[in-house]
Design a protein around this motif. Structure first.
Motif, PDB file in Angstrom:
ATOM      1  N   PHE A 193       0.836  -1.201   0.000  1.00  0.00           N
ATOM      2  CA  PHE A 193       0.000   0.000   0.000  1.00  0.00           C
ATOM      3  C   PHE A 193       0.873   1.253   0.000  1.00  0.00           C
ATOM      4  CE2 PHE A 193      -3.645  -2.609   0.786  1.00  0.00           C
ATOM      5  CZ  PHE A 193      -4.759  -1.823   0.504  1.00  0.00           C
ATOM      6  N   VAL A 194       1.969   1.196   0.762  1.00  0.00           N
ATOM      7  CA  VAL A 194       2.876   2.347   0.817  1.00  0.00           C
ATOM      8  C   VAL A 194       3.611   2.510  -0.516  1.00  0.00           C
ATOM      9  CG1 VAL A 194       4.939   3.287   1.938  1.00  0.00           C
ATOM     10  CG2 VAL A 194       3.142   2.242   3.325  1.00  0.00           C
ATOM     11  N   ARG A 195       4.064   1.408  -1.113  1.00  0.00           N
ATOM     12  CA  ARG A 195       4.766   1.480  -2.398  1.00  0.00           C
ATOM     13  C   ARG A 195       3.875   2.126  -3.457  1.00  0.00           C
ATOM     14  NH1 ARG A 195       5.501  -2.721  -5.094  1.00  0.00           N
ATOM     15  NH2 ARG A 195       7.519  -2.406  -6.091  1.00  0.00           N
ATOM     16  N   ILE A 196       2.620   1.661  -3.530  1.00  0.00           N
ATOM     17  CA  ILE A 196       1.696   2.206  -4.528  1.00  0.00           C
ATOM     18  C   ILE A 196       1.416   3.677  -4.250  1.00  0.00           C
ATOM     19  CG2 ILE A 196      -0.656   2.062  -5.450  1.00  0.00           C
ATOM     20  CD1 ILE A 196       1.158  -0.193  -6.426  1.00  0.00           C
ATOM     21  N   ALA A 197       1.282   4.037  -2.974  1.00  0.00           N
ATOM     22  CA  ALA A 197       1.028   5.437  -2.616  1.00  0.00           C
ATOM     23  C   ALA A 197       2.201   6.320  -3.025  1.00  0.00           C
ATOM     24  CB  ALA A 197       0.767   5.555  -1.118  1.00  0.00           C
ATOM     25  N   LYS A 198       3.412   5.876  -2.764  1.00  0.00           N
ATOM     26  CA  LYS A 198       4.594   6.673  -3.122  1.00  0.00           C
ATOM     27  C   LYS A 198       4.705   6.834  -4.632  1.00  0.00           C
ATOM     28  CE  LYS A 198       7.428   5.833   0.988  1.00  0.00           C
ATOM     29  NZ  LYS A 198       8.654   5.202   1.535  1.00  0.00           N
ATOM     30  N   ARG A 199       4.366   5.794  -5.368  1.00  0.00           N
ATOM     31  CA  ARG A 199       4.405   5.891  -6.827  1.00  0.00           C
ATOM     32  C   ARG A 199       3.309   6.836  -7.342  1.00  0.00           C
ATOM     33  NH1 ARG A 199       5.808  -0.263  -9.032  1.00  0.00           N
ATOM     34  NH2 ARG A 199       7.868  -0.379  -8.057  1.00  0.00           N
ATOM     35  N   THR A 200       2.169   6.789  -6.689  1.00  0.00           N
ATOM     36  CA  THR A 200       1.081   7.689  -7.077  1.00  0.00           C
ATOM     37  C   THR A 200       1.482   9.137  -6.832  1.00  0.00           C
ATOM     38  OG1 THR A 200      -0.538   5.967  -6.514  1.00  0.00           O
ATOM     39  CG2 THR A 200      -1.368   8.217  -6.729  1.00  0.00           C
ATOM     40  N   LEU A 201       2.114   9.396  -5.696  1.00  0.00           N
ATOM     41  CA  LEU A 201       2.573  10.747  -5.372  1.00  0.00           C
ATOM     42  C   LEU A 201       3.651  11.215  -6.351  1.00  0.00           C
ATOM     43  CD1 LEU A 201       2.837  10.440  -1.481  1.00  0.00           C
ATOM     44  CD2 LEU A 201       1.163  11.799  -2.742  1.00  0.00           C
ATOM     45  N   ALA A 202       4.554  10.303  -6.705  1.00  0.00           N
ATOM     46  CA  ALA A 202       5.661  10.674  -7.593  1.00  0.00           C
ATOM     47  C   ALA A 202       5.187  10.984  -9.010  1.00  0.00           C
ATOM     48  CB  ALA A 202       6.683   9.547  -7.633  1.00  0.00           C
ATOM     49  N   LEU A 210      -0.558  13.319   2.240  1.00  0.00           N
ATOM     50  CA  LEU A 210       0.465  12.285   2.400  1.00  0.00           C
ATOM     51  C   LEU A 210       1.871  12.846   2.240  1.00  0.00           C
ATOM     52  CD1 LEU A 210      -1.080   9.302   0.363  1.00  0.00           C
ATOM     53  CD2 LEU A 210      -1.169   9.689   2.839  1.00  0.00           C
ATOM     54  N   ARG A 211       2.003  13.944   1.500  1.00  0.00           N
ATOM     55  CA  ARG A 211       3.332  14.496   1.228  1.00  0.00           C
ATOM     56  C   ARG A 211       4.004  15.025   2.496  1.00  0.00           C
ATOM     57  NH1 ARG A 211       3.875  14.548  -4.272  1.00  0.00           N
ATOM     58  NH2 ARG A 211       1.989  14.860  -5.533  1.00  0.00           N
ATOM     59  N   GLY A 212       3.243  15.336   3.497  1.00  0.00           N
ATOM     60  CA  GLY A 212       3.814  15.880   4.725  1.00  0.00           C
ATOM     61  C   GLY A 212       4.139  14.825   5.769  1.00  0.00           C
ATOM     62  N   ILE A 213       3.956  13.547   5.433  1.00  0.00           N
ATOM     63  CA  ILE A 213       4.213  12.469   6.396  1.00  0.00           C
ATOM     64  C   ILE A 213       5.573  11.851   6.089  1.00  0.00           C
ATOM     65  CG2 ILE A 213       3.393  10.279   7.317  1.00  0.00           C
ATOM     66  CD1 ILE A 213       0.559  11.112   6.442  1.00  0.00           C
ATOM     67  N   GLU A 234      -6.810   7.482  -4.582  1.00  0.00           N
ATOM     68  CA  GLU A 234      -6.410   6.880  -5.865  1.00  0.00           C
ATOM     69  C   GLU A 234      -5.469   5.698  -5.642  1.00  0.00           C
ATOM     70  OE1 GLU A 234      -3.664   8.192  -9.657  1.00  0.00           O
ATOM     71  OE2 GLU A 234      -5.011   9.720  -8.786  1.00  0.00           O
ATOM     72  N   SER A 235      -4.518   5.839  -4.735  1.00  0.00           N
ATOM     73  CA  SER A 235      -3.573   4.751  -4.491  1.00  0.00           C
ATOM     74  C   SER A 235      -4.258   3.570  -3.804  1.00  0.00           C
ATOM     75  CB  SER A 235      -2.386   5.238  -3.657  1.00  0.00           C
ATOM     76  OG  SER A 235      -2.731   5.465  -2.310  1.00  0.00           O
ATOM     77  N   VAL A 236      -5.187   3.845  -2.884  1.00  0.00           N
ATOM     78  CA  VAL A 236      -5.935   2.768  -2.235  1.00  0.00           C
ATOM     79  C   VAL A 236      -6.776   2.013  -3.254  1.00  0.00           C
ATOM     80  CG1 VAL A 236      -7.821   2.277  -0.610  1.00  0.00           C
ATOM     81  CG2 VAL A 236      -5.936   3.764   0.079  1.00  0.00           C
ATOM     82  N   GLU A 237      -7.411   2.752  -4.155  1.00  0.00           N
ATOM     83  CA  GLU A 237      -8.201   2.102  -5.208  1.00  0.00           C
ATOM     84  C   GLU A 237      -7.321   1.188  -6.060  1.00  0.00           C
ATOM     85  OE1 GLU A 237     -11.400   2.051  -5.865  1.00  0.00           O
ATOM     86  OE2 GLU A 237     -12.175   3.603  -4.519  1.00  0.00           O
TER      87      GLU A 237
END
Length: 312
Positions: A193-202, A210-213, A234-237
């Motif tokens: 979940f974290v990997r996908i979130a970081k890729r979504t942010l990038a 999430l950018r401030g965590i 979006e990343s959770v989806e």
């Protein structure tokens, strides 16, 4: 179950143990550290010593027990043999035979920890009332346990239920812990979940909480998604679509009555399971009667419950 039984769940950090009365009531539980040094040679003697100590504390003897169930982190063959348990340092051995010998011949039965946890949930947890069920544990990795006709299905070589290592991500360049690329675990475990979130942010310049965590966790991603953060959602989806896709594939092979979602990520509750179900149902059109997608309820005790059930 006429006599008490002992359920044991061997983890990489701690070993959980429980004494169960007739009918499945947990009478006592405790933990000891997992000593993995020197190829894990102290693990089984430590367990035997702890069982003897607890038995004496409870005012009984080993003869008061019908047997011991053992859940282990690795593929377990039908006779209890393991070729390896990487997280314990074990190579080819038969832990259930060794432990039985250390406990004066007390019967010991064993299984893979995820399969055993699934059995525990079917026996006394969120899977009660189902005889054909697949459990998916979303923790550091993605584990799976298959229960068919009320019994564990470990597969012929002990790798039955390894849902986390189904190939689901084409084009993945990072290697999974199993040695492969593109496993479900890489997208839908807590770390996934974290990997996908970081890729979504990038991939976006849009603002996100999430950018401030600094040390992003799966809980952070899910919590911010619940609050409506667009990129978190979006990343959770994305992660849930991969989960739904994998479970839809399992449905077309096993056609279970239900899926049970456990592990730390499952604390997100129905927010998570409803998304998984939506994608599962969309991607399994032939399954006209859809399996339920439920939440596990025994938490970290599922393993000792299931291990106890092995000898009931």
């Amino acid at each position: 179950m006429n006599r008490k039984v002992i359920g044991i769940d061997i983890g990489g950090t701690t070993i959980k143990l429980g004494v169960f009365e007739s009918g499945g009531t947990l009478a006592a539980k405790w933990e000891i550290p997992t000593r993995k040094e020197s190829g894990g040679k102290a693990i089984l003697p430590d367990i035997a010593a702890s069982v003897r100590q607890k038995t004496a504390e409870l005012g009984g003897t080993l003869s008061d027990y019908a047997g011991v169930g053992l859940g282990m982190p690795g593929p377990v063959l039908l006779d209890g043999h393991v070729d390896f348990c990487v997280n314990l340092g074990w190579g080819s051995m038969n832990p259930q035979e060794i432990l039985s010998g250390l406990l004066d011949g007390l019967p010991v039965k064993s299984g893979n920890d995820a399969n055993v946890a699934a059995l525990g949930e079917v026996w006394q947890g969120g899977g009660q009332g189902y005889r054909n069920l697949v459990m998916v544990t979303l923790g550091t990795g993605v584990g799976g346990g298959v229960i068919l006709d009320g019994k564990i299905w470990p597969g012929m070589r002990g790798v039955g239920g390894e849902i986390g290592h189904m190939h689901i991500l084409d084009g993945e360049t990072e290697r999974c812990n199993c040695g492969g690329y593109g496993c479900l675990e890489q997208a839908a475990s807590a770390t996934g979940f974290v990997r996908i979130a970081k890729r979504t942010l990038a991939a976006s310049t849009r603002p996100s909480s999430l950018r401030g965590i600094a040390e992003l966790s799966a809980k952070d991603v899910l919590d911010e998604a619940k609050k409506g953060d667009a990129l978190a959602l979006e990343s959770v989806e994305t992660s849930c679509r991969y989960l739904g896709w994998a479970l839809a594939s399992v449905t077309m092979v096993l056609d279970p009555e239900a899926y049970l979602i456990g592990g730390g990520v499952s604390k997100a509750g129905t927010f998570l399971t409803e998304k998984i179900k939506r994608y599962h149902d969309e991607l399994s059109p032939m399954a006209t009667k859809k399996p339920k997608i439920l939440l596990a309820t025994l938490g970290n005790d599922a393993g000792i419950y299931g291990a106890a059930k092995l000898v009931c």
